[in-house]
Design an enzyme around this catalytic site. Structure first.
Site, mmCIF file in Angstrom:
data_model
loop_
_atom_site.group_PDB
_atom_site.id
_atom_site.type_symbol
_atom_site.label_atom_id
_atom_site.label_comp_id
_atom_site.label_asym_id
_atom_site.label_seq_id
_atom_site.Cartn_x
_atom_site.Cartn_y
_atom_site.Cartn_z
ATOM 1 C CB SER A 366 -0.917 0.006 1.235
ATOM 2 O OG SER A 366 -1.675 1.192 1.270
ATOM 3 N NE ARG A 367 2.230 2.265 -5.698
ATOM 4 C CZ ARG A 367 2.088 1.064 -6.267
ATOM 5 N NH1 ARG A 367 2.912 0.092 -5.974
ATOM 6 N NH2 ARG A 367 1.108 0.841 -7.129
ATOM 7 C CB VAL A 368 -1.738 6.048 -0.203
ATOM 8 C CG1 VAL A 368 -2.411 7.194 0.524
ATOM 9 C CG2 VAL A 368 -1.289 6.493 -1.585
#
Length: 514
Positions: A366-368
């Site tokens: 999950s990049r956020v």
């Protein structure tokens, strides 16, 4: 200025001219179907048609202009077309495709054009919005700062989501992708999130199963189902996610929070490829048209967290994609991975081993959401990831019967119990307070001596006792998403007492032969 005729005569003449204008016939363009089949029609004689304009056939069926040439246009059909033949008349409508939006859709099952599919009355719309709208600009967006809890410990602890994020769920067929999305919808039953489920090319039985599971376990009166069924016209399947996105944007733009599940975009791309090839668009990689990337990017870019001066609403997107033989390098999977803010990858091997949800923690990211993760679980998740990574690395040696020392054996035993904690039954998302209690128990080693098959029973024991015995702690964590020192100590003491009692009961049962 001097009038040559009396004023009364001039006014009377003006009235006559106005009345003649009102009664004058309007010119209407009428086209003809040149060729029809497989969900598309080639039409001539409608030279003033705009791209994406709705067209009406003489039998009442609807279509939409997808390609426009000098002397003809290609039209995708949005409704049954059995009575349309070559030579049938076609009329302009002067409008683009729109979908009803508003609170009147809550709890309803509708088609992409807003027709009720649940046997209920016609939907009551606040207004009709275009199915295609521009995505919010950068200055209109805000940072993703609020968590979107799924109720799945493996996701909330290791691959957290934020409101306004676009997170891809991807994996082979029949590995539990839809179940993850449905559990996430169910977990919003006590939140302020409105859920929209877009079914693209799914069987009616599959859609019914999703609806009934949400009806039984979630808050269906705050959900909307937009269905482009497998037996619907290909054009209807194509516009389904766009229509569902416009419905979700209505709530986002009012300062509310919406969750949009698109199940699935692989079928959506295949439908678009079918329509494009029939309308003679040049094929590209894997026969997909060159604009298939733009098709999905302009859709997913509409998910966003809006700035406070625009209401601060959010639209979170959970697109689903299907792989073949876990090939993430295929055309559509790579497109979607590059568009979204992370991916939850489900593995076939984990699924058949009984590890459900079958999330591959090593490949998922999950990049956020890491910046939005609930503080109550964030401090515990850091050691959790390290412990799980060590376990996965060491477990490989045990498969070959390698000898291990006591420390390695303890690490592997701890990791197996951690993996058991991350497994959950379907349609049973866990509240944040229960997840924190379980992670405290596993991180403090309370479960290391507990038999592996008893882990699910211990989780049930915690779930039954925690709300009644520690109601203040549960309310604090579930409301604030934070974990104070006092709440941590109270949860730790509660989990330890439950673990000791559980072990004592089961030892007694074992001694008595029960």
């Amino acid at each position: 200025m001097v009038l040559e005729t009396p004023l009364s005569d001039w006014i009377s003449g003006a009235r006559d001219r106005l009345e003649q204008t009102r009664l004058a016939p309007e010119l209407e363009q009428v086209g003809r179907v040149e060729q029809i089949g497989d969900g598309v029609a080639h039409v001539s004689g409608l030279g003033q048609t705009r791209l994406d304009e709705l067209l009406r056939f003489e039998d009442g069926s609807m279509g939409m202009a997808m390609t426009i040439a000098e002397d003809s246009l290609g039209c995708v059909l949005l409704s049954p077309y059995e009575e349309i033949t070559a030579g049938s008349r076609v009329f302009n409508t002067g409008t683009i495709a729109r979908v009803p939006v508003g609170d009147g859709l809550l709890g309803r099952i509708i088609s992409p054009l807003g027709e009720p599919l649940d046997g209920g009355p016609p939907v009551v719309a606040a207004r009709y919005d275009p199915i295609e709208k521009p995505a919010p600009g950068i200055v209109d967006r805000d940072l993703v700062t609020e968590p979107l809890l799924t109720g799945l410990t493996v996701v909330d602890a290791m691959i957290p989501l934020g409101r306004g994020q676009r997170q891809l769920i991807i994996g082979d067929r029949k590995t539990g992708k839809t179940s993850i999305a449905v559990d996430t919808i169910i977990n919003q039953r006590d939140t302020d999130v409105v859920c929209i489920y877009a079914s693209i090319g799914q069987k009616s039985s599959t859609v019914s199963r999703v609806v009934e599971s949400i009806r039984a376990h979630g808050a269906i009166d705050r959900c909307i189902f937009v269905v482009g069924a497998a037996d619907a016209a290909p054009g209807a399947q194509w516009i389904t996610p766009f229509a569902a996105c416009s419905i979700a944007e209505y709530f986002r733009d009012r300062g509310q929070h919406a969750l949009l599940v698109m199940d699935d975009l692989t079928k959506h791309a295949m439908v678009y490829r079918q329509l494009s090839l029939l309308l003679r668009k040049p094929p590209g990689r894997e026969a997909y048209p060159g604009d298939v990337f733009y098709l999905h990017s302009r859709l997913l870019e509409r998910a966003a967290k809006l700035a406070p001066d625009l209401g601060g609403g959010s639209l979170t997107a959970l697109p689903i994609a299907e792989t073949q033989a876990e090939n993430l390098t295929a055309y559509i999977p790579t497109n979607l991975i590059s568009i979204t803010d992370g991916q939850i990858i489900v593995g076939q091997k984990l699924f058949y081993e009984g590890q459900k949800p079958a999330v591959n923690v090593g490949l998922s990211v999950s990049r956020v959401g890491g910046a939005t993760q609930a503080k109550a679980i964030k401090s515990l998740a850091q050691s959790l990831k390290l412990d799980y990574a060590q376990y996965l690395e060491l477990e490989i040696f045990t498969r070959f019967g390698a000898m291990v020392d006591d420390k390695t054996a303890r690490t592997i035993a701890h990791g197996r119990r951690l993996r058991a904690i991350l497994a959950q039954p379907e349609y049973q998302p866990l509240p944040l307070s229960l997840q924190v209690a379980l992670l405290l128990a596993i991180s403090d080693g309370m479960l290391d001596e507990m038999p592996l098959p008893d882990i699910p029973k211990f989780r049930e024991m915690l779930a039954q006792r925690l709300p009644s015995q520690r109601p203040n702690v549960v309310a604090e964590i579930d409301k604030t998403h934070a974990l104070s020192d006092e709440a941590r100590d109270a949860l730790r003491e509660f989990a330890r007492s439950c673990a000791d009692e559980f072990n004592r009961i089961h030892r007694a049962e074992g001694a008595s032969g029960g």
